[in-house]
Write a protein that holds these residues in place. Structure first.
Motif, short mmCIF file in Angstrom:
data_model
loop_
_atom_site.label_atom_id
_atom_site.label_comp_id
_atom_site.label_asym_id
_atom_site.label_seq_id
_atom_site.Cartn_x
_atom_site.Cartn_y
_atom_site.Cartn_z
N SER A 35 0.82 -1.22 0.00
CA SER A 35 0.00 0.00 0.00
C SER A 35 0.85 1.26 0.00
CB SER A 35 -0.94 0.01 1.21
OG SER A 35 -1.98 -0.94 1.04
N THR A 36 1.98 1.22 0.67
CA THR A 36 2.86 2.38 0.68
C THR A 36 3.37 2.68 -0.72
OG1 THR A 36 3.55 1.81 2.93
CG2 THR A 36 4.92 3.39 1.73
N ARG A 37 3.78 1.63 -1.43
CA ARG A 37 4.23 1.83 -2.80
C ARG A 37 3.10 2.27 -3.71
NH1 ARG A 37 5.60 -3.08 -4.45
NH2 ARG A 37 5.45 -4.15 -2.45
N ALA A 38 1.90 1.70 -3.50
CA ALA A 38 0.76 2.08 -4.32
C ALA A 38 0.44 3.57 -4.19
CB ALA A 38 -0.46 1.25 -3.94
N ILE A 39 0.67 4.11 -3.03
CA ILE A 39 0.35 5.51 -2.77
C ILE A 39 1.47 6.45 -3.20
CG2 ILE A 39 -0.03 7.19 -0.90
CD1 ILE A 39 -1.61 4.92 0.53
N HIS A 40 2.72 6.01 -3.09
CA HIS A 40 3.82 6.94 -3.29
C HIS A 40 4.59 6.80 -4.61
CE1 HIS A 40 3.63 8.92 0.60
NE2 HIS A 40 3.38 7.75 1.14
N VAL A 41 4.73 5.56 -5.13
CA VAL A 41 5.47 5.42 -6.38
C VAL A 41 4.67 6.07 -7.51
CG1 VAL A 41 6.37 3.80 -8.10
CG2 VAL A 41 6.60 3.29 -5.66
N GLY A 42 5.31 6.92 -8.25
CA GLY A 42 4.65 7.66 -9.31
C GLY A 42 3.96 8.92 -8.84
N SER A 92 5.96 -1.48 -9.87
CA SER A 92 6.38 -1.68 -8.49
C SER A 92 5.50 -2.71 -7.79
CB SER A 92 6.34 -0.35 -7.74
OG SER A 92 6.68 -0.53 -6.38
N LEU A 93 4.20 -2.62 -8.00
CA LEU A 93 3.29 -3.55 -7.32
C LEU A 93 3.41 -4.97 -7.84
CD1 LEU A 93 0.01 -1.47 -6.86
CD2 LEU A 93 2.04 -1.61 -5.41
N GLU A 94 3.82 -5.12 -9.09
CA GLU A 94 4.00 -6.46 -9.66
C GLU A 94 5.43 -6.99 -9.48
OE1 GLU A 94 2.07 -8.64 -10.56
OE2 GLU A 94 0.33 -7.90 -11.67
N GLY A 95 6.31 -6.17 -8.90
CA GLY A 95 7.70 -6.60 -8.76
C GLY A 95 8.40 -6.68 -10.10
#
Length: 437
Positions: A35-42, A92-95
Motif C-alpha cells: 500500500s505504501t508503494r501504491a500511494i507513493h510510487v509515481g 512496483s506492485l508487480e515486482g
C-alpha cells in the motif's frame, strides 16, 4: 524517459514481515509495503510546485533545449508524465522492472502479438476471455497468419504437462494463460506451466492475464511468467470510468519490443486516463480486501441456495482448485487458517438448476436485480451481473462454449463494495421473482 526513482524498491512478500522500517531518505533504497508503494510510487511531490498529487499533463509536445535535447519527454504518444507515473507504480506492485500502459486491454493483446513474426504459433488456455479469443481467431489469424491451439491447462500436473508437450511446436512463440479464467473461474498452475514450457521451448514467452485478481492477490512474475497483462479498466482503476490496459515484465528484450510498438502503433492511454488509473491504484489493497470478503459471503450464500446447482469461487473448499488457490495466492492475501474458505478475489460465477440450453431462467434472474446492475465488465465499486453466453462470451462459438461449460445457466457476478446484506437480499429477491426460490 525519466528513470524510475529508487526510493520505493520492490521487496518480496517473504521479506515484508522482517524488513526494517527505514525512512528511505538516508539510503534511497528502502523497501516499502504494497500500500505504501501504491500511494507513493509515481506520486512523488512535484519538484517545481511541491504538489503532493501529480498534475495532469495535457501537453502533446515538450520544449527541447537543443535539437534532440529534451528533459525526459518529447511527444506524448512516446511518453507522458502521467502515463510514466502509472507505469512505474504498477511495475512496483508487480515486482517488475518495466511497466507499459495502453489504451485498452485488447490493445495490450494486439501489441504483444504484433511483436511476433508471421506464421507464429500460440498455445492458449482454452477458457480464455472472449475478446482475446476473438483477436486470436479472427484478427491475428488473418493479418499475421498466426495459428493458435486452445489447450486445457487445468487438472493433474502430469496430464497438463502431456497436453502442453503435445501442443508446443518449433514455431511456438507465446503460451497464453488466464487465471482465474473468465467466466468459469478455473485456476491454472502458473509455476507448473512455466517449468514445462521452459523445458521444451525456452524461447517461448509465458504471458499471464491476471486481471481477475490484480497485483494484490497474485504476482505471476514471481511464479515464472515472462509478461503479465491487465485490463486496467477492471480492478486496478476500480471505478468503471477508465478504459485502459497494461503489461509488465522483467525482460529487457520484451520491454524494448513492446515500448517500440507502443509508440509505433500508438494505442496509448490519455494523460487523464493515466491520472485516474493512478488514483485508483492507490486504494487497490483496501478495495480488493473488501471485494474478496463480500465475494466470499455471496459465494457462501449461493452455495446453499436451492436454485443454484454449482458455485464457482476458488476460495471455497468445494472448488476443484482450492488447494492451488492457497498455493498461488500472494502471501499478503493468504488466509491465516490452514483450511476452510477464504477471500480470493471479487468474482463469483454460478450455475442455475436449469436447462443449460434455455436462457429464460437466467434472464429472469438478471432482470429482477436492483443493487446488482446488468452490465458487462467487472472490478468496479458497484456490483455487476451478466450472462456470459449472450454477453461477454458471445463471440465464442456455441460449440466451444458448450465444451467450456459457458452455457445459458451460467451467471457471472462482480461483487462490489455495497453492504453485503443488501447484495444477498437483492439476489434472494431476484430468485424469488424468477420463481426459482
Amino acid at each position: 524517459m525519466v528513470p524510475a526513482p529508487t526510493l520505493f524498491d520492490e521487496r518480496t512478500d517473504a521479506a515484508a514481515s522482517t524488513a526494517p522500517a527505514t525512512s528511505g531518505a538516508a539510503n534511497g533504497t528502502a523497501a516499502y509495503g504494497f500500500s505504501t508503494r501504491a500511494i507513493h510510487v509515481g506520486s512523488e511531490p512535484d519538484a517545481g510546485t511541491s504538489a503532493v498529487i501529480p498534475a495532469i499533463s495535457l501537453s502533446t509536445t515538450y520544449k527541447q533545449d537543443g535539437v534532440g535535447n529534451f528533459k525526459g519527454f518529447e511527444y506524448s504518444r512516446s511518453a507522458n508524465p502521467n502515463r510514466d507515473s502509472f507505469e512505474r507504480a504498477l511495475a512496483s506492485l508487480e515486482g517488475a522492472k518495466h511497466g507499459l500502459g495502453f489504451s485498452s486491454g485488447s490493445a495490450v493483446t494486439a501489441t504483444i502479438l504484433a511483436a511476433l513474426p508471421p506464421a507464429s504459433h500460440i498455445v492458449s488456455v482454452n477458457d480464455v476471455y472472449g475478446g482475446t479469443y476473438r483477436y486470436f481467431t479472427k484478427v491475428a489469424s488473418t493479418t499475421q497468419n498466426i495459428n493458435v491451439d486452445f489447450v486445457e491447462m487445468g487438472g493433474e500436473a502430469a496430464a497438463v504437462e502431456e497436453r502442453l508437450r503435445d501442443a508446443v511446436k518449433p514455431e511456438t512463440k507465446i503460451v497464453w494463460v488466464e487465471t482465474p479464467t473468465n467466466p468459469t473461474l478455473r485456476l491454472i498452475d502458473i509455476n507448473l506451466v512455466a517449468r514445462v514450457i521452459k523445458s521444451i521451448a525456452p524461447s517461448a514467452a509465458l504471458v499471464v492475464d491476471s486481471t481477475f485478481l490484480s497485483p494484490w492477490y497474485q504476482n505471476p512474475l514471481t511464479l515464472g511468467a515472462d509478461i503479465v497483462v491487465h485490463s486496467i479498466t477492471k480492478y486496478i482503476n476500480g471505478h468503471s470510468d477508465v478504459v485502459m490496459g497494461a503489461a509488465v515484465t522483467n525482460s529487457d528484450e520484451w520491454a524494448n519490443k513492446l515500448r517500440f510498438l507502443q509508440n509505433s502503433i500508438g494505442a496509448v492511454p490519455s494523460a487523464f486516463d493515466s491520472w485516474l488509473a493512478l488514483r485508483g491504484l492507490k486504494t487497490l489493497a483496501l478495495r480488493l480486501k473488501a471485494h474478496g470478503q463480500s465475494a466470499l459471503a455471496v459465494a457462501t450464500y449461493l452455495s446453499s441456495h436451492p436454485a443454484v446447482d454449482e458455485v464457482l469461487y476458488p476460495g471455497l473448499p468445494s472448488h476443484a482448485s482450492h488447494a492451488l488457490a492457497r498455493r498461488q495466492v500472494s502471501k499478503r492475501a493468504a488466509p491465516k487458517e490452514a483450511s476452510g474458505p477464504f477471500a480470493y478475489g471479487g468474482m463469483v460465477s454460478f450455475r442455475l438448476k436449469s436447462d443449460p440450453k434455455d436462457e429464460r431462467p437466467a434472464k429472469e434472474v438478471l432482470k429482477n436485480t436492483h443493487v446488482f446492475t446488468l452490465a458487462e465488465s467487472l472490478g468496479g465499486v458497484e456490483s455487476l451481473i451478466e450472462l456470459p453466453s449472450l454477453m461477454t462470451h458471445a463471440s465464442v462459438s456455441p460449440e466451444d462454449r458448450e465444451k467450456l461449460g459457458v452455457e445459458h445457466n451460467l451467471i457471472r457476478v462482480s461483487v462490489g463494495l455495497e453492504d453485503i446484506d443488501d447484495l444477498i437480499a437483492d439476489l434472494d429477491g431476484a430468485f424469488k421473482a424468477a420463481n426459482l426460490a
